[in-house]
Design a protein around this motif. Structure first.
Motif, PDB file in Angstrom:
ATOM      1  N   VAL A 252      -4.816   6.179   2.762  1.00 40.99           N
ATOM      2  CA  VAL A 252      -3.945   5.262   2.031  1.00 40.99           C
ATOM      3  C   VAL A 252      -4.436   5.157   0.588  1.00 40.99           C
ATOM      4  O   VAL A 252      -5.598   5.454   0.279  1.00 40.99           O
ATOM      5  N   LEU A 253      -3.542   4.751  -0.263  1.00 39.90           N
ATOM      6  CA  LEU A 253      -3.856   4.434  -1.647  1.00 39.90           C
ATOM      7  C   LEU A 253      -3.509   2.969  -1.812  1.00 39.90           C
ATOM      8  O   LEU A 253      -2.328   2.574  -1.745  1.00 39.90           O
ATOM      9  N   ALA A 254      -4.532   2.132  -1.959  1.00 39.60           N
ATOM     10  CA  ALA A 254      -4.303   0.688  -1.943  1.00 39.60           C
ATOM     11  C   ALA A 254      -5.418  -0.008  -2.697  1.00 39.60           C
ATOM     12  O   ALA A 254      -6.401   0.615  -3.128  1.00 39.60           O
ATOM     13  N   ALA A 255      -5.259  -1.316  -2.825  1.00 38.71           N
ATOM     14  CA  ALA A 255      -6.292  -2.108  -3.490  1.00 38.71           C
ATOM     15  C   ALA A 255      -7.573  -2.066  -2.669  1.00 38.71           C
ATOM     16  O   ALA A 255      -7.531  -2.021  -1.436  1.00 38.71           O
ATOM     17  N   PRO A 256      -8.729  -2.055  -3.339  1.00 40.17           N
ATOM     18  CA  PRO A 256      -9.997  -2.068  -2.593  1.00 40.17           C
ATOM     19  C   PRO A 256     -10.093  -3.313  -1.727  1.00 40.17           C
ATOM     20  O   PRO A 256      -9.547  -4.378  -2.049  1.00 40.17           O
TER      21      PRO A 256
ATOM     22  N   LEU B 120       0.842  -1.189   0.000  1.00 44.46           N
ATOM     23  CA  LEU B 120       0.000   0.000   0.000  1.00 44.46           C
ATOM     24  C   LEU B 120       0.879   1.241   0.000  1.00 44.46           C
ATOM     25  O   LEU B 120       2.088   1.172   0.203  1.00 44.46           O
ATOM     26  N   ARG B 121       0.235   2.353  -0.219  1.00 37.79           N
ATOM     27  CA  ARG B 121       0.884   3.651  -0.051  1.00 37.79           C
ATOM     28  C   ARG B 121       0.083   4.435   0.973  1.00 37.79           C
ATOM     29  O   ARG B 121      -1.145   4.501   0.881  1.00 37.79           O
ATOM     30  N   ILE B 122       0.794   5.037   1.926  1.00 34.82           N
ATOM     31  CA  ILE B 122       0.138   5.746   3.018  1.00 34.82           C
ATOM     32  C   ILE B 122       0.616   7.185   3.046  1.00 34.82           C
ATOM     33  O   ILE B 122       1.780   7.480   2.724  1.00 34.82           O
ATOM     34  N   SER B 123      -0.266   8.088   3.409  1.00 34.66           N
ATOM     35  CA  SER B 123       0.111   9.503   3.418  1.00 34.66           C
ATOM     36  C   SER B 123       1.153   9.758   4.504  1.00 34.66           C
ATOM     37  O   SER B 123       1.068   9.222   5.608  1.00 34.66           O
ATOM     38  N   ARG B 124       2.111  10.591   4.157  1.00 33.56           N
ATOM     39  CA  ARG B 124       3.196  10.880   5.101  1.00 33.56           C
ATOM     40  C   ARG B 124       2.671  11.566   6.358  1.00 33.56           C
ATOM     41  O   ARG B 124       3.161  11.317   7.464  1.00 33.56           O
ATOM     42  N   TYR B 125       1.690  12.423   6.190  1.00 38.55           N
ATOM     43  CA  TYR B 125       1.145  13.197   7.310  1.00 38.55           C
ATOM     44  C   TYR B 125      -0.339  12.921   7.462  1.00 38.55           C
ATOM     45  O   TYR B 125      -1.025  12.555   6.495  1.00 38.55           O
TER      46      TYR B 125
END
Length: 757
Positions: free
Chosen positions: A751-755, A552-557
């Protein structure tokens, strides 16, 4: 029928063009006999003259070619030394003395002479920006001047530089050295100054001394003087000048302001193109286009060269930036070191071309400058460049002077105990002043700003582009305040209240960090941190159930008030029913408490956070394999604990009260995001995983596997907040809250990830 004359025999050109006459050309200096005698008479009385006049009146030539030879005739032998104050008059005088008295046994009459020369050279080699360095240069310069065997005239040319290039405190201290020079027998002092700076000179010298030394030099307008200036040099070489040409030039001079340098340039070029029999002719003058076009005519070859090679146009702009500035909205020439200019091959070519046309002169063997300020007015390319970059040039000059002032105070403080230091930090500029200067310097450099992955500020991009090329003092003075503040955060020694101050100051200046604010399109600017999957997380109190973490990708803040505010203010944002399917939508969003732009958004219900994610997904037009959503708590915990490291706190196994905004920090409220970089998991850039605000997770608290939208069952919170004690800031700590309620210590990140299925 007129036949072409044979080529004239080679001869020294007696006309200096735009450059000033020098003492050895005194036999070609005409038209100023009365002024020269007046100055010599004044020197006999005071040993100091201040020659003041408008640009183009021939002040430097008068002293060098009119006064020096006459004074030498009176004394039998006379030394002559010229220097310009520039940014450091102490350095310039010492440098000129070292060139006049080179370190060689053959030029030193006695051992004492040689010792004085060696002492000055050492002082110059070791010179810095401190007052102590100036005092050493002063003592060595005065000592060497006292070793003189003969009278000397010391010319401080273009003395306005003391008021335009030299820091104010340095100029005041130079007055002390000047007083020592005035006390030396047999040392004559001459200052030349543009009349615009008369009042400043009077204040610097003192009214009585100024009035006793003042020699006002008016422009040459008398027909007899002009005839002498035009005819005399050529006739001294045995070359005739047509009467028609003389008459035409006199009329043109009367109609042209500041005509003297233009006449000098015209005569120089006419002499080069002289007819073997008729000498300087009206026909040749008319071919040049007359007095008003003489600079255009002289610049024609340079313009053709620049037009033929596009690279030279850029080089020309960069060269102009080194040789011109703006003082009180008036374009003024600068002196530049020749060695750095030679590094760039194209600029070096232009220097040679301009010098060949007489547009550049060499005040000494290490520097170069425009031959005369009339070029700033009459050369279209240069005039237009000055007009275009006027504001940038003025900002650069202000910054250079302020930087030198600051650095001299820093050097002064170095040898003092803390209690006695004058406070150089008070002279440092804030970002509001630094940024326009950096943008101006970038403008003048014609460089493409470097992209920066960490900052979205044009001023910091300019800094990244220019930093390596700035001189040491300017580099230290202009190091961006945001970077200095952020550097403070990278130490456990920075107390909590200072971190809060830094966050507020960043907010005040417009926080330049990526991931904190908005994009140019007005949407949240999210910095993503890539997280590798493959691990399993077991939640506290639920040992029988393990959750697999996928990439996944997660927001830094956490989402900030500025980012959440974009959702609240958008026409299709908070009040649009599309984002609230299966959610409770309140009529109004939560209270904007501690609503600084770079602080985490609080009073956010779980429903609010989900609606935000839906809105932003639509605005980003996400339709691929990833979706924007809240993290699950196993995803959140995997990130916070450092994956397989399973740390108790994001930074390690032991509680460190200096690495999170918790109850122990004593702030009693949220801080700007990212104020505890050492609180991030090792090797990661994630901020605020412990403290500041609790963060919503997607799943239910009692049934973690349920991530479906809807219902009133409590959802999970993670991370602890500014209200909480260490136990609540553990990476494994679970907390619950109603999905439709809000509180002043609850926010979220995305986060930006798979559903999720």
């Amino acid at each position: 029928m007129t036949h072409s004359a044979a080529a004239p025999p080679p001869a020294i050109n007696p006309y200096p063009g735009l450059a000033a006459f020098k003492p050895d050309a005194h036999r070609f200096f005409f038209g100023r006999d009365e002024d020269s005698e007046r100055v010599v008479g004044r020197l006999a009385e005071t040993r100091l003259i201040s020659v003041v006049g408008r640009s183009g009146t021939g002040k430097s030539s008068l002293v060098a070619a009119g006064v020096v030879p006459r004074l030498a005739a009176l004394h039998g032998q006379l030394g002559y030394l010229r220097c310009e104050p520039q940014a450091s008059p102490f350095h310039q005088l010492a440098d000129a003395l070292c060139r006049e008295f080179p370190a060689s046994d053959t030029t030193a009459d006695t051992a004492a002479d040689q010792q004085a020369i060696d002492r000055l050279r050492r002082a110059l080699a070791e010179a810095g920006e401190s007052r102590a360095s100036e005092e050493r240069l002063t003592a060595a310069s005065v000592d060497l001047l006292r070793q003189r065997k003969h009278p000397m005239l010391l010319l401080f040319d273009q003395f306005e530089e003391l008021f335009t290039h030299t820091p104010t405190t340095c100029a005041h201290r130079f007055r002390e050295l000047f007083g020592s020079l005035l006390d030396m027998e047999g040392l004559y002092l001459a200052l030349t100054l543009r009349s615009e700076f008369t009042v400043r000179l009077m204040e610097w010298l003192g009214e009585d001394l100024f009035r006793a030394s003042l020699v006002s030099l008016e422009a040459v307008t008398g027909e007899e003087q002009l005839q002498a200036i035009i005819n005399g040099p050529a006739q001294a070489c045995g070359v005739p000048v047509q009467d028609e040409l003389v008459a035409t030039l006199i009329v043109a001079a009367g109609a042209t302001r500041g005509a003297l340098p233009l006449i000098a340039l015209t005569l120089e070029r006419l002499f080069e193109q002289r007819d073997a029999e008729q000498g300087l002719t009206l026909q040749a003058y008319e071919r040049m286009g007359g007095l008003a076009s003489i600079v255009d005519s002289a610049a024609a070859d340079i313009e053709r060269l620049i037009d033929s090679e596009p690279a030279l146009e850029l080089a020309c702009a960069r060269l102009f930036a080194e040789l011109a500035t703006v003082v009180d909205e008036v374009p003024t020439r600068r002196t530049a070191e020749i060695a750095p200019l030679r590094v760039d091959r194209q600029i070096s070519r232009l220097v040679d071309a301009l010098r060949g046309q007489g547009f550049l002169s060499d005040p000494d063997d290490q520097h170069v400058e425009f031959a005369h300020e009339t070029l700033l007015i009459h050369w279209p390319r240069l005039r237009q460049w000055c007009d275009h970059y006027r504001d940038s040039l003025a900002l650069r000059r202000q910054a250079k002077m302020a930087a030198r002032e600051w650095w001299q105070l820093v050097a002064q403080e170095a040898g003092l105990p803390p209690a006695d230091r004058p406070g150089s930090d008070s002279l440092l500029w804030g970002w509001e002043r630094q940024k326009p200067v950096l943008l101006a310097l970038l403008d003048l450099s014609h460089r493409v700003p470097l992209a920066d992955p960490d900052f979205c500020d044009s001023g910091i991009a300019a800094w990244r582009t220019l930093a390596a090329s700035l001189d040491k003092t300017l580099h230290r003075f202009l190091r961006p305040e945001p970077l200095l503040l952020l550097d403070e955060l990278a130490s456990d020694g920075t107390p909590h209240h200072r971190r809060e101050e830094i966050g507020l100051r960043l907010n005040q200046m417009g926080d330049p960090r990526r991931g904190v604010g908005l994009t140019s399109a007005g949407l949240p600017d999210i910095v993503w941190i890539d997280i590798a999957g493959g691990g399993e997380v077991t939640l506290e109190g639920r040992a029988t159930e393990a959750f697999t973490v996928k990439p996944l990708r997660i927001s830094r803040y956490p989402i900030t008030w500025q980012q959440y505010g974009a959702f609240l203010s958008a026409e299709d944002g908070y009040h649009d029913r599309r984002w609230w399917r299966k959610l409770v939508q309140r009529k109004q969003p939560g209270e904007t408490r501690w609503g600084f732009q770079n602080h985490p958004a609080i009073n956010i219900a779980w429903s609010d956070a989900v609606a935000f994610c839906r809105w932003l997904s639509e605005r980003w037009q996400l339709s691929g394999p990833e979706t924007l959503r809240l993290p699950t708590e196993w995803e959140w915990q995997w990130v916070a604990q450092g994956g397989v490291m399973k740390r108790k706190y994001p930074w390690g196994s032991d509680w460190n009260p200096l690495r999170a905004n918790s109850h122990e920090s004593g702030t009693g409220r949220t801080m700007a995001v990212g104020m505890y970089p050492l609180g991030a998991p090792e090797g990661e850039l994630l901020a605020d995983l412990a403290g500041n605000v609790w963060e919503w997770c997607l799943n239910e608290y009692d049934h973690p596997a349920n991530t479906q939208i809807g219902g009133e069952i409590s959802r999970t919170l993670r991370g602890g907040s500014w209200l909480d004690f260490p136990g609540d800031l553990r990476t494994g700590k679970r907390e619950e809250f109603s999905p439709d309620d809000r509180d002043g210590d609850i926010g979220f990140r995305v986060v930006l990830a798979a559903p999720l299925e």
